[in-house]
Design a protein around this motif. Structure first.
Motif, PDB file in Angstrom:
ATOM      1  N   VAL A 173     -12.209   7.028 -23.879  1.00  0.00           N
ATOM      2  CA  VAL A 173     -13.096   7.378 -24.983  1.00  0.00           C
ATOM      3  C   VAL A 173     -13.251   8.894 -25.073  1.00  0.00           C
ATOM      4  N   GLU A 174     -13.094   9.592 -23.965  1.00  0.00           N
ATOM      5  CA  GLU A 174     -13.232  11.047 -23.953  1.00  0.00           C
ATOM      6  C   GLU A 174     -11.917  11.717 -23.572  1.00  0.00           C
ATOM      7  N   SER A 175     -11.513  11.531 -22.320  1.00  0.00           N
ATOM      8  CA  SER A 175     -10.386  12.307 -21.797  1.00  0.00           C
ATOM      9  C   SER A 175      -9.029  11.670 -22.031  1.00  0.00           C
ATOM     10  N   CYS A 176      -8.993  10.355 -22.263  1.00  0.00           N
ATOM     11  CA  CYS A 176      -7.728   9.624 -22.457  1.00  0.00           C
ATOM     12  C   CYS A 176      -6.781   9.888 -21.290  1.00  0.00           C
ATOM     13  N   THR A 177      -7.194   9.420 -20.126  1.00  0.00           N
ATOM     14  CA  THR A 177      -6.434   9.661 -18.904  1.00  0.00           C
ATOM     15  C   THR A 177      -6.133   8.352 -18.180  1.00  0.00           C
ATOM     16  N   ALA A 178      -5.101   8.399 -17.389  1.00  0.00           N
ATOM     17  CA  ALA A 178      -4.749   7.301 -16.490  1.00  0.00           C
ATOM     18  C   ALA A 178      -4.258   7.934 -15.199  1.00  0.00           C
ATOM     19  N   VAL A 179      -4.252   7.155 -14.132  1.00  0.00           N
ATOM     20  CA  VAL A 179      -3.689   7.611 -12.860  1.00  0.00           C
ATOM     21  C   VAL A 179      -2.454   6.783 -12.568  1.00  0.00           C
ATOM     22  N   ALA A 180      -1.376   7.471 -12.203  1.00  0.00           N
ATOM     23  CA  ALA A 180      -0.112   6.799 -11.911  1.00  0.00           C
ATOM     24  C   ALA A 180       0.291   7.063 -10.468  1.00  0.00           C
ATOM     25  N   GLU A 181       0.791   6.018  -9.813  1.00  0.00           N
ATOM     26  CA  GLU A 181       1.392   6.177  -8.491  1.00  0.00           C
ATOM     27  C   GLU A 181       2.898   6.199  -8.653  1.00  0.00           C
ATOM     28  N   HIS A 182       3.521   7.286  -8.231  1.00  0.00           N
ATOM     29  CA  HIS A 182       4.974   7.376  -8.257  1.00  0.00           C
ATOM     30  C   HIS A 182       5.562   6.496  -7.156  1.00  0.00           C
ATOM     31  N   HIS A 183       6.852   6.313  -7.200  1.00  0.00           N
ATOM     32  CA  HIS A 183       7.487   5.400  -6.248  1.00  0.00           C
ATOM     33  C   HIS A 183       7.514   5.945  -4.822  1.00  0.00           C
ATOM     34  N   ASP A 184       7.144   7.217  -4.641  1.00  0.00           N
ATOM     35  CA  ASP A 184       7.027   7.759  -3.288  1.00  0.00           C
ATOM     36  C   ASP A 184       5.588   7.755  -2.783  1.00  0.00           C
ATOM     37  N   GLY A 185       4.652   7.204  -3.593  1.00  0.00           N
ATOM     38  CA  GLY A 185       3.253   7.121  -3.194  1.00  0.00           C
ATOM     39  C   GLY A 185       2.385   8.251  -3.720  1.00  0.00           C
ATOM     40  N   ARG A 186       2.986   9.249  -4.343  1.00  0.00           N
ATOM     41  CA  ARG A 186       2.211  10.363  -4.889  1.00  0.00           C
ATOM     42  C   ARG A 186       1.425   9.909  -6.110  1.00  0.00           C
ATOM     43  N   LEU A 187       0.156  10.355  -6.198  1.00  0.00           N
ATOM     44  CA  LEU A 187      -0.706  10.010  -7.325  1.00  0.00           C
ATOM     45  C   LEU A 187      -0.817  11.184  -8.292  1.00  0.00           C
ATOM     46  N   GLU A 188      -0.883  10.849  -9.580  1.00  0.00           N
ATOM     47  CA  GLU A 188      -0.924  11.871 -10.633  1.00  0.00           C
ATOM     48  C   GLU A 188      -1.866  11.421 -11.742  1.00  0.00           C
ATOM     49  N   ILE A 189      -2.677  12.350 -12.254  1.00  0.00           N
ATOM     50  CA  ILE A 189      -3.461  12.071 -13.454  1.00  0.00           C
ATOM     51  C   ILE A 189      -2.599  12.383 -14.673  1.00  0.00           C
ATOM     52  N   ILE A 190      -2.510  11.441 -15.589  1.00  0.00           N
ATOM     53  CA  ILE A 190      -1.792  11.666 -16.837  1.00  0.00           C
ATOM     54  C   ILE A 190      -2.816  11.937 -17.932  1.00  0.00           C
ATOM     55  N   TYR A 191      -2.786  13.148 -18.474  1.00  0.00           N
ATOM     56  CA  TYR A 191      -3.678  13.548 -19.564  1.00  0.00           C
ATOM     57  C   TYR A 191      -2.924  13.328 -20.873  1.00  0.00           C
ATOM     58  N   TRP A 192      -3.108  12.153 -21.464  1.00  0.00           N
ATOM     59  CA  TRP A 192      -2.240  11.758 -22.557  1.00  0.00           C
ATOM     60  C   TRP A 192      -2.432  12.600 -23.821  1.00  0.00           C
ATOM     61  N   THR A 193      -3.666  12.968 -24.149  1.00  0.00           N
ATOM     62  CA  THR A 193      -3.870  13.775 -25.358  1.00  0.00           C
ATOM     63  C   THR A 193      -3.208  15.138 -25.220  1.00  0.00           C
ATOM     64  N   GLU A 194      -3.223  15.710 -24.016  1.00  0.00           N
ATOM     65  CA  GLU A 194      -2.579  17.008 -23.813  1.00  0.00           C
ATOM     66  C   GLU A 194      -1.070  16.892 -23.945  1.00  0.00           C
ATOM     67  N   ILE A 195      -0.506  15.813 -23.405  1.00  0.00           N
ATOM     68  CA  ILE A 195       0.941  15.612 -23.511  1.00  0.00           C
ATOM     69  C   ILE A 195       1.349  15.428 -24.963  1.00  0.00           C
ATOM     70  N   ARG A 196       0.583  14.612 -25.697  1.00  0.00           N
ATOM     71  CA  ARG A 196       0.914  14.378 -27.095  1.00  0.00           C
ATOM     72  C   ARG A 196       0.789  15.653 -27.920  1.00  0.00           C
ATOM     73  N   ALA A 197      -0.263  16.437 -27.641  1.00  0.00           N
ATOM     74  CA  ALA A 197      -0.450  17.684 -28.383  1.00  0.00           C
ATOM     75  C   ALA A 197       0.705  18.650 -28.122  1.00  0.00           C
ATOM     76  N   SER A 198       1.133  18.753 -26.858  1.00  0.00           N
ATOM     77  CA  SER A 198       2.256  19.629 -26.526  1.00  0.00           C
ATOM     78  C   SER A 198       3.537  19.160 -27.200  1.00  0.00           C
ATOM     79  N   ALA A 199       3.743  17.840 -27.212  1.00  0.00           N
ATOM     80  CA  ALA A 199       4.937  17.296 -27.848  1.00  0.00           C
ATOM     81  C   ALA A 199       4.943  17.574 -29.345  1.00  0.00           C
ATOM     82  N   ASP A 200       3.772  17.428 -29.980  1.00  0.00           N
ATOM     83  CA  ASP A 200       3.680  17.674 -31.422  1.00  0.00           C
ATOM     84  C   ASP A 200       3.959  19.138 -31.742  1.00  0.00           C
ATOM     85  N   GLU A 201       3.458  20.054 -30.894  1.00  0.00           N
ATOM     86  CA  GLU A 201       3.696  21.475 -31.128  1.00  0.00           C
ATOM     87  C   GLU A 201       5.181  21.803 -31.004  1.00  0.00           C
TER      88      GLU A 201
END
Length: 275
Positions: free
Chosen positions: A228-256
Motif C-alpha cells: 500500500v505504501e512501499s510496494c516491496t517484497a523480500v526474495a531469497e536467492h538460490h544461495d540463501g541471500r535475502l534481498e528487498i525488491i523495491y518494485w516502484t523504484e525498479i519500474r520507475a527506472s525502467a520507464d525512464e
C-alpha cells in the motif's frame, strides 16, 4: 515497449500487507510484480486481505480478484504457497493447519534458507502492544491510516500528471514522527527476542509496513514491507541471500530508460529485467 524476458526465479518470495479490500492497495503494481517473479516457495506473511476494512464497507475491484487468482495460479504451477494470517485477516486463523486451493495456512513457520539458517516467519501483530491490549485503538488507527492512504493516492495521481514517479507520503510522515520511530524499534526488538527464544537465526515479519533487512550479532531481522505504501517484497536467492525488491523504484527506472530509448545493451537488460 521491449519484449519482456522470462520471469526472475527465486528460491523463496515473502509478501505481506497487501490489504486487498482496501482502496489504498496497489493491486495493479502487485500484479505486475507477480507476472515477472516466481519462486519455489511463496510465503504470504499476513494482512493479504483486509477483513477489518471489508467489514466497514465492501470494496473488491477486479484487480483485487486478479491478485488472488494470480497467487492461486502460482500454486497450481508448482510453487509451495504458505499463508500466515495477520491481524487484518485474523478470520483465517480459524483455519490454521488446513489447505485451501493449494495454499497451506499456518500460524507461523520456521524457514530454512539455502545456506542453512533458520528464520522464524510470522506476521508480528502478536508482538504489537496496541493490537494485543487495545484492539479498539488499533481499529481506530486503521481508520486514520486509510484516510492517509487516500491522501497518498491523490498525491501520487498528481505526481504522475507531472511526470514524477511514485512516492509514499504516508511512509514519509510515519518515519518523521518520534513515537512511530520508537514503536518500530520496540517491535523489532520484540520479534528478535521471540525468534531467538525458538532457536532461530533470524525473523521474517510484516505488520508495520517498513521494509528492512538488518544483520547484527549473527542475527537477521527482515521485514517485507507492504503493497500500500512501499510496494516491496523480500526474495531469497538460490544461495540463501535475502534481498528487498523495491518494485516502484525498479519500474520507475525502467520507464525512464525506455523513454530515453534504452540506448545501450546494458540499459536494455535493465528494462527487460524490470518488465
Amino acid at each position: 515497449m521491449l519484449a519482456p524476458t522470462a520471469p526472475r526465479h527465486f528460491r523463496t518470495l515473502f509478501l505481506s500487507d497487501v490489504h486487498l479490500g482496501c482502496r489504498g492497495c496497489q493491486a495493479p503494481l502487485l500484479l505486475d510484480f507477480l507476472r515477472y517473479h516466481d519462486a519455489e516457495t511463496v510465503y504470504l506473511v499476513g494482512d493479504i486481505v483486509d477483513g477489518w476494512r471489508l467489514k466497514r464497507g465492501w470494496y473488491w475491484p477486479q484487480t483485487h480478484n486478479d491478485v488472488v487468482q494470480k497467487l492461486l495460479r502460482k500454486g497450481r504451477k508448482g510453487s509451495r504457497m504458505i499463508y500466515i494470517p495477520g491481524n487484518h485477516d485474523d478470520f483465517l486463523r480459524d483455519y490454521v493447519g488446513t489447505h485451501f486451493g493449494g495454499v497451506e495456512v499456518m500460524d507461523r513457520a520456521l524457514h530454512e534458507t539455502a545456506d542453512g539458517r533458520k528464520l522464524l516467519v510470522i506476521h508480528g501483530d502478536d508482538f504489537d502492544v496496541v493490537v494485543r491490549h487495545a484492539r479498539w485503538l488499533a481499529h481506530l488507527g486503521a481508520g486514520a491510516y486509510s484516510t492517509v492512504l487516500a491522501l497518498n493516492t491523490g498525491f501520487n495521481r498528481m505526481r504522475r500528471r507531472l511526470g514524477l514517479g511514485y512516492w509514499s507520503l504516508s511512509a514519509w510522515l510515519k518515519l518523521r514522527v518520534k513515537n512511530a520511530v520508537n514503536y518500530i524499534g520496540a517491535f523489532e526488538d520484540a520479534l528478535a527476542k521471540e525468534a531467538r527464544r525458538v532457536g532461530a537465526d533470524g525473523v521474517v515479519c510484516g505488520h508495520i509496513h517498513h521494509a528492512r533487512i538488518d544483520d547484527s550479532d549473527g542475527f537477521q531481522y527482515v521485514n517485507t514491507g507492504d503493497w500500500v505504501e512501499s510496494c516491496t517484497a523480500v526474495a531469497e536467492h538460490h544461495d540463501g541471500r535475502l534481498e528487498i525488491i523495491y518494485w516502484t523504484e525498479i519500474r520507475a527506472s525502467a520507464d525512464e530508460i525506455e523513454e530515453a530509448g534504452a540506448g545501450t545493451d546494458e540499459d536494455r537488460i535493465m528494462v527487460e529485467a524490470a518488465e
